[in-house]
Design a protein around this motif. Structure first.
Motif, PDB file in Angstrom:
ATOM      1  N   LEU A 249       0.821  -1.215   0.000  1.00 21.62           N
ATOM      2  CA  LEU A 249       0.000   0.000   0.000  1.00 21.62           C
ATOM      3  C   LEU A 249       0.851   1.260   0.000  1.00 21.62           C
ATOM      4  CD1 LEU A 249      -2.768  -1.104   2.520  1.00 21.62           C
ATOM      5  CD2 LEU A 249      -3.141  -0.503   0.123  1.00 21.62           C
TER       6      LEU A 249
ATOM      7  N   ALA B 158      -5.297   5.242  -1.787  1.00 22.30           N
ATOM      8  CA  ALA B 158      -5.070   3.803  -1.818  1.00 22.30           C
ATOM      9  C   ALA B 158      -6.294   3.106  -1.259  1.00 22.30           C
ATOM     10  CB  ALA B 158      -3.828   3.435  -1.005  1.00 22.30           C
TER      11      ALA B 158
ATOM     12  N   ARG C  85      -3.201   3.349  -5.511  1.00 21.78           N
ATOM     13  CA  ARG C  85      -2.859   1.936  -5.356  1.00 21.78           C
ATOM     14  C   ARG C  85      -4.050   1.152  -4.835  1.00 21.78           C
ATOM     15  NH1 ARG C  85      -0.464   6.075  -3.176  1.00 21.78           N
ATOM     16  NH2 ARG C  85       0.004   5.102  -1.162  1.00 21.78           N
TER      17      ARG C  85
ATOM     18  N   VAL D   2      -4.798  -2.794  -3.215  1.00 22.83           N
ATOM     19  CA  VAL D   2      -4.280  -4.076  -2.732  1.00 22.83           C
ATOM     20  C   VAL D   2      -5.463  -4.883  -2.228  1.00 22.83           C
ATOM     21  CG1 VAL D   2      -2.775  -5.247  -1.070  1.00 22.83           C
ATOM     22  CG2 VAL D   2      -2.052  -3.073  -2.085  1.00 22.83           C
TER      23      VAL D   2
ATOM     24  N   GLY E 123       0.071  -5.286 -12.564  1.00 26.95           N
ATOM     25  CA  GLY E 123       0.399  -5.227 -11.138  1.00 26.95           C
ATOM     26  C   GLY E 123       1.168  -6.461 -10.713  1.00 26.95           C
TER      27      GLY E 123
ATOM     28  N   SER F 150      -1.733  -6.568  -6.014  1.00 22.99           N
ATOM     29  CA  SER F 150      -1.443  -5.150  -5.784  1.00 22.99           C
ATOM     30  C   SER F 150      -1.159  -4.494  -7.125  1.00 22.99           C
ATOM     31  CB  SER F 150      -0.251  -4.975  -4.835  1.00 22.99           C
ATOM     32  OG  SER F 150       0.917  -5.585  -5.359  1.00 22.99           O
TER      33      SER F 150
ATOM     34  N   THR G 172      -0.890  -0.379  -9.235  1.00 19.45           N
ATOM     35  CA  THR G 172      -0.969   1.063  -9.278  1.00 19.45           C
ATOM     36  C   THR G 172      -1.704   1.463 -10.542  1.00 19.45           C
ATOM     37  OG1 THR G 172       1.117   1.333  -8.070  1.00 19.45           O
ATOM     38  CG2 THR G 172       0.359   3.214  -9.375  1.00 19.45           C
ATOM     39  N   LYS G 173      -2.721   2.298 -10.394  1.00 17.82           N
ATOM     40  CA  LYS G 173      -3.526   2.696 -11.555  1.00 17.82           C
ATOM     41  C   LYS G 173      -2.711   3.578 -12.483  1.00 17.82           C
ATOM     42  CE  LYS G 173      -8.240   4.280 -12.527  1.00 17.82           C
ATOM     43  NZ  LYS G 173      -9.495   4.765 -11.896  1.00 17.82           N
TER      44      LYS G 173
END
Length: 415
Positions: A254, A329, A354, A356, A377, A406, A408-409
């Motif tokens: 995260l 996140a 992010r 997760v 990811g 996990s 990240t956009k």
């Protein structure tokens, strides 16, 4: 030679317990030239008769009144001065004024803060000393700052604060900590009271005080570190708890940073949101938990572990996400199969946000595998085994493996 009259619409003057005598001539000139001086009753009482300005006391609560009072008194070319305790920009009214009027409309004339005075009296390096304010903030927020051997300065809310700090230290296993209460710093009425939290002997004294704490942990008291992965025993739980080693890996994915907001969905015992907020005092979190008993437990855990500002929403996701501030996140610890949940969380994230998600079931694992194919990811399986007695020997007991996705956009929102 007199100082020039300030040209900014609002001059913010820091003043200490020594009052007018302790002010620099620049600050005195600003107060003499003002048409209106706004401040607390105690601060206004420190001004001499030569300050002929209209004196306006802050109402309570103070923060909501700032825009109204500025609007009422800054028009028509009137010069307005605001009195602040010590350094106005250090836990002071300067922040509210800058947010309301804009920093370009302020002229700030600071005075030594109570923290600077306290470090000078104690011989503590200011840069190595932690500061916690309890002015308008819960006592429980002090708990997150307690570490063996650490030096803290606590800005008191009033005369009762030293006794309350001592009681909290005892409850958290820091009874041997030494306390020094420094009253009326900078004035000719300075006083210093000493003792330990375990047997604090002093009744409430002067409301203008700072509490210096030399943290010392009781032998055998739980040791709570500064990084994610607190002992499972630190939490009250009914079993719905992200266990320590998986929790540490989850917080690493995260990647909390100062000022960021987390959505912790399916809060359980609240451990992810709590340790996100413990990463930095400006980190914020919202825990969404549908079970009222668990939601109440999250509140208790947050209080005990020093982050009473954790917001708990008692609702099922995704419906419970409506109206929440956009997160930096998102952690999904439960309810992955709820229709629309993953899409709602993904859509809520801005580029760079992010997400997760952890699961132990095959059904939810299939959902994460699909999202991994669509968005990329990292998809990992976390397996932890603990050594346990096996007859007269020792063997490994495997916990249920956790599948974690996990991501990240991206700027485009998908891949």
């Amino acid at each position: 030679m007199s100082s020039p009259v300030p040209t900014a619409p609002v001059t913010v003057v820091g003043i200490g317990a020594d009052g007018w005598a302790g002010l620099a001539e620049t600050s005195r000139a600003a107060l003499r030239a003002a048409h209106v001086v706004i401040g607390g009753d105690r601060q206004l009482a420190l001004l001499p008769a030569e300050c002929r300005a209209e004196r306006v006391a802050w109402p309570s609560p103070l923060r909501p009144a700032v825009p109204r009072l500025l609007a009422e008194h800054t028009g028509g070319g009137r010069r307005v001065a605001v009195l602040a305790s010590g350094d106005p920009m250090f836990y002071g009214i300067g922040r509210a004024l800058a947010e309301t009027a804009g920093p370009e409309r302020l002229r700030v004339l600071p005075h030594p803060s109570s923290v600077s005075y306290a470090c000078a009296r104690l011989g503590w390096p200011l840069e190595d000393t932690g500061t916690v304010t309890l002015v308008g903030r819960p006592l429980a927020s002090l708990a997150a700052e307690l570490h063996d051997g650490r030096r803290l300065l606590v800005l008191s809310a009033g005369a009762a604060t030293p006794g309350e700090v001592a009681a909290l230290l005892r409850e958290r296993g820091f009874g041997p900590s030494r306390l020094d209460v420094l009253e009326q710093l900078g004035s000719d009425r300075e006083r210093r009271l000493e003792g330990t939290a375990r047997d604090w002997p002093h009744p409430p004294g002067d409301p203008l005080n700072v509490v210096a704490v030399r943290c010392a942990r009781e032998p055998g008291a739980p040791r709570l570190g500064a990084v994610p992965g607190l002992p499972d025993e630190a939490y009250e739980s009914d079993g719905q708890l992200t266990k320590r080693h998986v929790r540490a890996a989850t917080l690493a994915a995260l990647a909390p940073a100062p000022g960021e907001l987390l959505w912790d969905i399916g809060g359980g015992s609240g451990s992810i949101g709590i340790e996100w907020m413990r990463a930095h005092r400006s980190c914020r979190a919202v825990s969404v938990e549908r079970d009222p008993a668990r939601a109440a437990r999250i509140v208790r855990n947050a209080e005990a572990l020093g982050v009473p500002g954790l917001r708990v929403v008692t609702a099922a996701a995704p419906a419970g996400l409506a109206g929440l501030e956009r997160p930096d996140a998102v952690f999904i610890g439960g309810g992955l199969t709820a229709p629309g949940l993953l899409d709602a969380c993904w859509d809520a994230l801005a580029p760079g946000g992010r997400l997760v998600a952890n699961t132990v079931t095959l059904e939810s694992e299939a959902l994460l595998a699909d999202r991994y194919r669509r968005h990329g990811g990292d998809l990992v399986r976390l397996a932890v085994a603990h050594a346990v007695p096996v007859g007269g020997f020792t063997g490994w007991r495997q916990a249920m493996p956790v599948t974690q996705w996990s991501v990240t956009k991206s700027e485009a929102g998908s891949t």
